[in-house]
Design an enzyme around this catalytic site. Structure first.
Site, PDB file in Angstrom:
ATOM      1  N   LEU A  60       0.882  -1.116  -0.095  1.00  0.00           N
ATOM      2  CA  LEU A  60       0.127  -0.091  -0.078  1.00  0.00           C
ATOM      3  C   LEU A  60       0.854   1.266   0.118  1.00  0.00           C
ATOM      4  O   LEU A  60       0.609   2.261  -0.486  1.00  0.00           O
ATOM      5  CB  LEU A  60      -0.920   0.025   1.182  1.00  0.00           C
ATOM      6  N   GLY A  66      16.781  18.262  18.059  1.00  0.00           N
ATOM      7  CA  GLY A  66      17.812  17.114  17.744  1.00  0.00           C
ATOM      8  C   GLY A  66      18.200  16.531  16.512  1.00  0.00           C
ATOM      9  O   GLY A  66      19.312  16.371  16.137  1.00  0.00           O
ATOM     10  N   CYS A 112       4.673   4.075   8.218  1.00  0.00           N
ATOM     11  CA  CYS A 112       4.408   2.881   9.134  1.00  0.00           C
ATOM     12  C   CYS A 112       5.531   3.074   9.862  1.00  0.00           C
ATOM     13  O   CYS A 112       6.624   3.760   9.599  1.00  0.00           O
ATOM     14  CB  CYS A 112       4.567   1.714   8.128  1.00  0.00           C
ATOM     15  N   GLU A 140       0.151  10.732  25.359  1.00  0.00           N
ATOM     16  CA  GLU A 140      -0.902  10.005  24.788  1.00  0.00           C
ATOM     17  C   GLU A 140      -0.828   8.405  25.452  1.00  0.00           C
ATOM     18  O   GLU A 140      -1.674   7.653  25.200  1.00  0.00           O
ATOM     19  CB  GLU A 140      -0.376   9.570  23.404  1.00  0.00           C
ATOM     20  N   HIS A 165       6.273  20.869  10.691  1.00  0.00           N
ATOM     21  CA  HIS A 165       5.127  19.938   9.898  1.00  0.00           C
ATOM     22  C   HIS A 165       5.025  20.515   8.669  1.00  0.00           C
ATOM     23  O   HIS A 165       4.361  19.802   7.910  1.00  0.00           O
ATOM     24  CB  HIS A 165       4.098  19.558  10.716  1.00  0.00           C
TER      25      HIS A 165
HETATM   26  N1  GLN Z   1      14.912  14.199  19.121  1.00  0.00           N
HETATM   27  C1  GLN Z   1      13.868  13.725  18.331  1.00  0.00           C
HETATM   28  C2  GLN Z   1      14.279  14.479  16.996  1.00  0.00           C
HETATM   29  O1  GLN Z   1      14.609  15.586  16.888  1.00  0.00           O
HETATM   30  C3  GLN Z   1      12.393  14.103  18.803  1.00  0.00           C
HETATM   31  C4  GLN Z   1      11.502  13.430  17.952  1.00  0.00           C
HETATM   32  C5  GLN Z   1      10.024  13.605  18.340  1.00  0.00           C
HETATM   33  O2  GLN Z   1       9.684  14.354  19.180  1.00  0.00           O
HETATM   34  N2  GLN Z   1       9.212  12.921  17.787  1.00  0.00           N
HETATM   35  O3  GLN Z   1      13.912  13.966  16.049  1.00  0.00           O
END
Ligand code: GLN
Ligand code: ZN
Length: 768
Positions: free
Chosen positions: A18, A438, A522, A611, A700
């Site tokens: 997929l 990071g 995934c 979560e 994002h």
């Molecule tokens: N230290 C991770 C990064 O910078 C944190 C990722 C995350 O919060 N999902 O990718």
């Protein structure tokens, strides 16, 4: 024999077909016809396989090209106005625009995405307008039923129920309940059921997982109202109402009084529902028993499951008992067959979707004199006993060490403001310090290098040289643009959890154990099968190498214990809290080693802390207690001269502020760009005295944020948080972005921070 059934099956295919088809289509390599042909094959294979295995109620419409909540929104015609939908049958590209946004002349934002109950699956949040009307816009549930029927398979179509659909949707205004739309929505569901009946369906499964939550009485009334209507919508059609992810508890009586023909119970998470359900079940109603864990990878203990089935059969007779997994198998990997890297013993303890289908069929046929079925059950029994008694699951040294943990091991020296003074003496920082979360872009060369290393086409030392070259480039870049606290960029990490799981004892990682996260995305969660310990340092060499390149502080980067737990398949033979504490202890050793190696800022990421909050409110305080304690156990070994930072994303913090403060992290980086910094008020209200780094750059989005917009966000942040408690940073790691966006974005971020710091220190020089 009882009836073998499943509630849903993984969509991605054994080899993530997929994903390949979708990404091929999005990149323009595949036509829409090819995409649909490829996915038709995928669907047909799943149905045939379930049929061959002996499943009697085979689901349809559990497949989706992106997400079943989005599918439901399209089915009922809930398309927000900004997508310019004409009202005609929705096209593929409308669906993908709702899922991923579209970049035509004007950019159109996608629907929000959020976690599906307490799983790591994300769904798209439907949006309802004040004047929302509903029509049967997409015929996907009917088309898929007919598609299977053409293959000679009569399926049980799966629908997301109207009440849960509305509860998951965003309404037009603050206040007011989306349930107000119920009466407008029900006729569409009624029409759909009647069409499914006409197409030949005899059973339809309607999922109302809100029944497993603490819901106000209005929701229960809405369910009663809805099913009074839907129960009569299609004479001759049987409805199975399904809830999962927890027991129904107090909602059980309502569920069993609805005019439906069967109710599904999650007997893995809600075993205590069985007895009251057997008391309350009305004459003629069937029960679907979720006895196989659909949410985890362990092989089912047949005695436990058969005990539950036999109790139900004794009361209801076999033809009123369905045997099923606890929830859809969407949340487990597809097949164990590819896992040749796991040793035989460990493999024998596991069951992925294919194996769970076989388990369901065996359990439904048990006790009917089939030697094959009895042999399989005996094999399972033996595997479960082997797992229980195996020396691999219990490590006496770990148990002894955990028993010796003392309360002082959870407390850092002094308080945040005090530690801040001590730490800042040793470093020179800008008044509004800048840093990143990071990771830097995981460019294809890095992924390819890792793939080659795995295939043996690249040796370890060559691989390490490539990683070092990348770290050099990342460090040099950060120095050049003037960031205050640097990172090594995480080029060596395939994934923030798997990287650690590969190095910890008690964990196993898979080769193909993919689970859908959303759309084509995934994840491959590791498996915790035994007590956890750390045989050797995991991150120290990389951190030390990066620190050797610069005079500025470089952060050591760890994934926190709660996130490692939350994003793994966790053993079911030990309390989650205890596994989490073991992971914390292993990470505590890593913190000590980083500190000893001269790293004086250590970031412990906990993006999954929020979560993990249980669905039932009564269970939340206990969870928050042990989750916070695990973080503190990880961090508290560090001295006052070491700063502990943490990061969380996708979080609604307001309701867990107390827990956040209790983490006692020196600096907390949070996602805030998308919520317009509104979250910071919660910190101010709480009297938070440690430092906060609100994300001012929304990673994002592929757009490069301007200096001005980040200045505006920082000013807003500085109006609630004192300057000496404020940091400037992106709102998450940069691994999914490209250098072309990251470079200008971070330069802008540094400029914005300098500008705002200058403005504020000019006004009040005392605060710098
Ligand atoms: N230290 C991770 C990064 O910078 C944190 C990722 C995350 O919060 N999902 O990718
Ligand atoms: Zn993040």
């Amino acid at each position: 024999m009882s009836i073998a059934s499943i509630l849903g099956y993984p969509r991605i295919g054994r080899s993530r077909e997929l994903k390949r088809a979708l990404e091929g289509y999005w990149s323009g390599r595949l036509s829409s016809e090819q995409l649909l042909a490829d996915t038709a094959t995928l669907k047909a294979d799943r149905w045939r396989q379930q049929q061959a295995a002996g499943i009697q109620h085979i689901p349809s419409n559990d497949f989706s090209l992106y997400d079943h909540v989005l599918d439901t929104a399209l089915t009922v015609g809930a398309v927000p106005a900004r997508f310019g939908w004409s009202g005609a049958a929705p096209e593929l590209d409308l669906m993908f625009a709702m899922a991923r946004g579209s970049k035509g002349e004007v950019e159109v934002a996608p629907l929000d995405m959020t976690k599906w109950f307490d799983t790591n699956y994300h769904y798209l949040v439907p949006e309802l307008a004040a004047d929302q009307s509903f029509t049967l816009a997409s015929r996907k549930p009917i088309d898929e039923f007919l598609e299977a029927k053409a293959l000679g398979i009569t399926t049980r179509p799966v629908l997301l129920g109207p009440v849960t659909f509305l509860r998951l949707s965003k309404g037009p205004a603050q206040g007011g309940s989306t349930l107000e739309f119920l009466d407008r929505l029900l006729p569409v569901y009624a029409e759909l059921l009647s069409e499914l009946r006409q197409a030949g369906a005899t059973w339809v499964q309607i999922d109302e997982p809100c029944l497993s939550q603490d819901v106000p009485v209005e929701v229960l009334e809405a369910l009663e109202h809805a099913y009074q209507k839907l129960g009569q919508a299609a004479p001759g059609l049987n409805l199975l109402l399904a809830s999962y992810f927890a027991g129904m508890g107090g909602n059980l009586a309502t569920a069993l009084a609805l005019p439906v023909d069967a109710v599904h119970l999650d007997l893995v998470r809600g075993a205590s529902d069985l007895d009251p359900a057997l008391q309350l079940v009305p004459e003629g109603m069937a029960l679907s028993l979720g006895v196989v864990d659909g949410h985890n990878v362990w092989r089912t203990d047949p005695d436990r499951a058969l005990g539950q089935i036999q109790r139900a059969v004794a009361k209801l007779g076999e033809d009123r008992v369905l045997v099923a997994p606890s929830c859809s198998l969407l949340h487990v990997p597809v097949s164990l067959e590819a896992e040749t890297g796991l040793d035989q013993e460990l493999r024998s303890w596991l069951a992925f979707a294919e194996e769970k289908v076989a388990e369901v069929c065996c359990l439904a046929r048990a006790g009917h004199g089939s030697p094959e079925v009895e042999a399989r059950l005996a094999e399972s029994r033996e595997a479960c006993a082997d797992r229980r008694n195996s020396p691999r699951v219990t490590n006496p040294a770990v148990r002894a060490r955990m028993a010796r943990v003392t309360p002082d091991q959870f407390a850092r020296p002094g308080d945040g403001p005090g530690r801040r003074l001590i730490w800042r003496k040793g470093v020179s920082l800008s008044p509004l310090p800048t840093t990143t979360i990071g990771s830097f872009p995981q460019v294809p060369e890095l992924r390819q290098a890792r793939a080659k290393l795995r295939r043996g086409e690249l040796d370890q030392s060559h691989y390490e040289q490539l990683m070092e070259a990348e770290i050099r480039r990342v460090v040099r870049f950060q120095e050049e643009i003037g960031l205050d606290v640097l990172v090594h960029g995480e080029p060596e990490r395939n994934d923030m959890v798997e990287y650690f799981a590969e190095q910890l004892d008690g964990f196993a990682t898979t080769q193909q154990g993919w689970v859908q996260s959303y759309g084509s995305r995934c994840a491959k969660p590791p498996i915790v099968f035994g007590d956890v310990s750390r045989p050797h340092p995991m991150t120290v060499l990389w951190a030390v190498f990066a620190q050797s390149l610069t005079a500025r502080p470089v952060k050591g980067m760890l994934t926190g214990p709660v996130t490692i737990l939350q994003w793994s398949f966790v053993r079911d033979d030990l309390e989650r809290s205890q596994t989490c504490a073991q992971i914390a202890m292993a990470l505590r050793d890593e913190v000590a080693d980083l500190e000893a190696a001269g790293i004086n800022v250590i970031q412990i990421d906990e993006p999954a802390l929020r979560e993990g909050l249980p669905l039932h409110r009564t269970e939340q305080p206990a969870y928050l207690r042990w989750a916070v304690d695990s973080f503190r156990l990880t961090a508290a070994g560090a001295g006052a001269h070491t700063q502990i930072h943490t990061h969380m994303c996708y979080s609604e913090f307001e309701d867990i502020m107390g827990a956040i403060a209790e983490l006692d992290a020196d600096v907390l980086y949070i996602e805030a760009a998308r919520s317009g910094m509104s979250l910071l008020q919660a910190f101010a209200d709480h009297g938070y005295t440690n430092e906060v780094g609100p994300g001012v750059y929304d990673i994002h989005s592929p757009l490069v944020p301007s200096v001005e917009e980040m200045v505006a966000r920082l000013r807003k942040a500085a109006s609630v948080i004192p300057l000496d408690q404020l940091w400037a940073n992106p709102d998450c790691g940069l691994k999914t972005r490209g250098w072309a966006e990251v470079e200008p974005s971070l330069r802008n971020l540094v400029s914005a921070a300098r500008q705002v710091a200058a403005e504020l220190t000019a006004v009040s020089p005392a605060s710098s």
